[in-house]
Design an enzyme around this catalytic site. Structure first.
Site, PDB file in Angstrom:
ATOM      1  N   HIS A 228      12.135 -61.969  26.188  1.00 38.94           N
ATOM      2  CA  HIS A 228      12.033 -60.947  27.247  1.00 38.94           C
ATOM      3  C   HIS A 228      12.018 -61.586  28.643  1.00 38.94           C
ATOM      4  CE1 HIS A 228      11.745 -57.111  25.269  1.00 38.94           C
ATOM      5  NE2 HIS A 228      10.726 -57.468  24.503  1.00 38.94           N
TER       6      HIS A 228
ATOM      7  N   HIS B 246      10.059 -63.660  20.365  1.00 39.49           N
ATOM      8  CA  HIS B 246      10.474 -62.333  20.833  1.00 39.49           C
ATOM      9  C   HIS B 246      10.075 -62.129  22.305  1.00 39.49           C
ATOM     10  CE1 HIS B 246      10.857 -57.781  20.119  1.00 39.49           C
ATOM     11  NE2 HIS B 246      10.278 -57.870  21.307  1.00 39.49           N
ATOM     12  N   GLU B 247       8.819 -62.485  22.622  1.00 35.81           N
ATOM     13  CA  GLU B 247       8.312 -62.259  23.985  1.00 35.81           C
ATOM     14  C   GLU B 247       8.951 -63.222  24.987  1.00 35.81           C
ATOM     15  OE1 GLU B 247       6.825 -59.561  24.449  1.00 35.81           O
ATOM     16  OE2 GLU B 247       6.395 -59.171  22.348  1.00 35.81           O
TER      17      GLU B 247
ATOM     18  N   GLY C 271       2.651 -57.676  20.998  1.00 35.06           N
ATOM     19  CA  GLY C 271       3.009 -58.505  22.138  1.00 35.06           C
ATOM     20  C   GLY C 271       3.576 -57.610  23.223  1.00 35.06           C
TER      21      GLY C 271
ATOM     22  N   CYS D 111      10.304 -53.136  19.100  1.00 37.15           N
ATOM     23  CA  CYS D 111      10.062 -53.463  20.500  1.00 37.15           C
ATOM     24  C   CYS D 111       9.636 -52.189  21.224  1.00 37.15           C
ATOM     25  CB  CYS D 111      11.340 -54.031  21.111  1.00 37.15           C
ATOM     26  SG  CYS D 111      11.142 -54.509  22.831  1.00 37.15           S
ATOM     27  N   LEU D 112       8.562 -52.291  22.005  1.00 34.63           N
ATOM     28  CA  LEU D 112       8.081 -51.109  22.738  1.00 34.63           C
ATOM     29  C   LEU D 112       9.126 -50.619  23.739  1.00 34.63           C
ATOM     30  CD1 LEU D 112       4.399 -52.242  23.325  1.00 34.63           C
ATOM     31  CD2 LEU D 112       5.190 -50.477  21.735  1.00 34.63           C
TER      32      LEU D 112
ATOM     33  N   GLN E 126       8.608 -55.936  30.681  1.00 36.07           N
ATOM     34  CA  GLN E 126       8.546 -54.636  29.996  1.00 36.07           C
ATOM     35  C   GLN E 126       7.708 -53.617  30.753  1.00 36.07           C
ATOM     36  OE1 GLN E 126       7.503 -56.505  25.956  1.00 36.07           O
ATOM     37  NE2 GLN E 126       8.609 -54.651  25.412  1.00 36.07           N
TER      38      GLN E 126
END
Ligand code: ZN
Length: 186
Positions: free
Chosen positions: A147, A143-144, A48, A101-102, A53
């Site tokens: 963000h 999670h997304e 994702g 997480c990236l 991000q």
């Protein structure tokens, strides 16, 4: 041609902002941005990726679940753009599992999430969808969506004792997979 976008890392204020609703979804600029976001998620082996991000404070994220070296057990799913999402209802039952997480490279944490969620969102063609997700996909969605609200997975954790490094995580899953193989062999 898609462009691979630079990923913002924890500490950059854009990851802590409330992202703005998308209104001009049919604009070429937004559509190109969605193509770039998908290409960047795939390139980075992400399951994702949310617009903040990549330094864009917009309510858009990609779910691109597929097995890869970061998530060997991920289910297969076409990369999908989720726009202006909302959670309509969720199961009381929560489950803890490892997340990474990236934007927070090198670590993993055990994060409690609702096991299933009922959601609504727009597709990139502007179609309104209501849908239900459970388990891994529900986890990515939560999670997304976080963000888009300036929240990262560390904020959802119950204990800092449940943070491990990527190296230890890789060791943990390869051990778990070996054990699964042994069970399958008899
Ligand atoms: Zn993330």
């Amino acid at each position: 041609m898609e462009k691979i976008l630079e990923i913002a890392e924890l500490g950059h204020p854009i990851l802590r902002e409330m992202a703005a609703q998308v209104k001009n979804l049919e604009d070429e600029e937004i559509q190109n941005f969605i193509d770039n976001l998908i290409a960047t998620a795939i390139e980075a082996n992400g399951v994702g990726l949310a617009a903040p991000q990549v330094y864009e404070s917009k309510r858009i994220f990609i779910i691109s679940s597929r097995p890869n070296e970061r998530y060997p057990n991920a289910p297969e799913m076409e990369p999908t753009a989720i726009i202006n999402p909302d959670i309509l209802s969720f199961s009381k039952e929560k489950e803890k599992d490892w997340e990474g997480c990236l934007s927070i490279p090198g670590i993993r944490g055990l994060v409690p999430r609702h096991k299933s969620i009922r959601v609504k969102y727009l597709t990139r063609d502007g179609k309104e969808i209501e849908s239900e997700f459970s388990d891994f996909i529900a986890r990515i969605f939560q999670h997304e969506l976080d963000h888009l609200n300036g929240i990262v997975f560390l904020d959802r954790m119950e204990s800092s004792l449940e943070i491990i490094t990527e190296k230890e995580y890789q060791r943990l899953i390869s051990k778990a997979m070996e054990e699964m193989d042994l069970e399958n062999e008899g």
